[in-house]
Write a protein that holds these residues in place. Structure first.
Motif, short mmCIF file in Angstrom:
data_model
loop_
_atom_site.label_atom_id
_atom_site.label_comp_id
_atom_site.label_asym_id
_atom_site.label_seq_id
_atom_site.Cartn_x
_atom_site.Cartn_y
_atom_site.Cartn_z
N PHE A 98 -21.91 13.47 -8.83
CA PHE A 98 -20.76 12.68 -9.37
C PHE A 98 -19.29 12.75 -8.71
O PHE A 98 -19.25 14.11 -8.50
CB PHE A 98 -20.68 12.69 -10.87
N SER B 186 -25.02 14.69 -17.04
CA SER B 186 -25.20 15.24 -15.50
C SER B 186 -26.49 16.36 -15.84
O SER B 186 -27.07 16.58 -14.82
CB SER B 186 -23.97 15.77 -14.79
N ILE C 72 -22.28 17.54 -10.33
CA ILE C 72 -20.52 17.06 -10.53
C ILE C 72 -19.66 17.70 -9.26
O ILE C 72 -19.31 18.83 -9.37
CB ILE C 72 -19.98 17.32 -11.84
N VAL D 28 -14.06 15.99 -11.01
CA VAL D 28 -13.78 15.04 -11.80
C VAL D 28 -12.01 14.93 -11.62
O VAL D 28 -11.52 16.27 -11.66
CB VAL D 28 -14.09 15.59 -13.23
N VAL E 168 -17.68 23.09 -13.17
CA VAL E 168 -17.29 21.50 -12.90
C VAL E 168 -15.83 21.95 -12.12
O VAL E 168 -14.99 22.46 -12.71
CB VAL E 168 -16.93 20.62 -13.91
#
Length: 191
Positions: free
Chosen positions: A5, A25, A32, A35, A59
């Motif tokens: 992602f 996820s 990921i 973000v 993340v």
């Protein structure tokens, strides 16, 4: 299907979507990459940053204390009328709830980021923000989850706008939340 992602969260609030993204996820075993969290309300930023920091190491995240818009400019944001903010087109009002926020476009702020998923729930500013992501949507065909319940004509104007920018999407509408009041347009790139 995506391998990982690269997620843009417009209207990140206090991190509810981030929390769900991390859970999902993990369940589907997808990494990921990053973000990008956009949230203009200073009342939400502290909690958003705290939640995002709790995922540090898992993340990579970037918090932007601004709203999404068609271009980079100062906007006037009002909290009047309840818990959700909205853009007002002048600041001449005597309303003490109006604050100035920075509005930014995805195309200019995240240039070269190659997102594969964009979520927008930005209190009626979705159309303008989509215009500010025009090149990103055209070039990368990210999956889109766009709120279409803030303005009556969002139901048809937002799908039409996305189709004008990039006709390579299948679109689906789903209602969520209490009394199914939150209607979301999902635009999935065609194979």
């Amino acid at each position: 299907a995506v391998d990982s992602f690269r997620f843009i969260d417009g209207g990140a609030f206090t991190g509810d979507t981030l929390e769900n993204l991390v859970k999902i996820s993990g369940k589907i075993n997808k990494k990921i990459d990053y973000v990008a969290l956009f949230e203009p309300d200073n009342n939400n930023i502290k909690e958003l940053n705290s939640l995002a920091e709790s995922y540090a190491g898992k993340v990579e995240y970037y918090t932007y204390p601004c709203g999404l818009w068609s271009e980079n400019k100062v906007l006037h944001f009002s909290m009047r009328g309840g818990p959700v903010g909205r853009i007002v087109h002048d600041n001449l009002s005597s309303d003490n709830d109006i604050v100035s926020i920075m509005g930014v476009s995805i195309d200019s702020t995240l240039y070269g980021a190659r997102p594969n998923f964009i979520k927008m729930d930005i209190e009626g500013a979705e159309r303008d923000a989509i215009k500010g992501a025009k090149e990103t949507i055209k070039k990368y065909s990210p999956m889109l989850a766009i709120a279409i319940y803030h303005r009556p004509d969002d139901l048809w104007s937002i799908p039409l706008l996305i189709n004008q920018i990039n006709p390579n999407y299948d679109m689906y509408i789903r209602s969520h939340g209490a009394f199914t009041l939150e209607t979301i347009l999902y635009a999935i790139p065609k194979k």
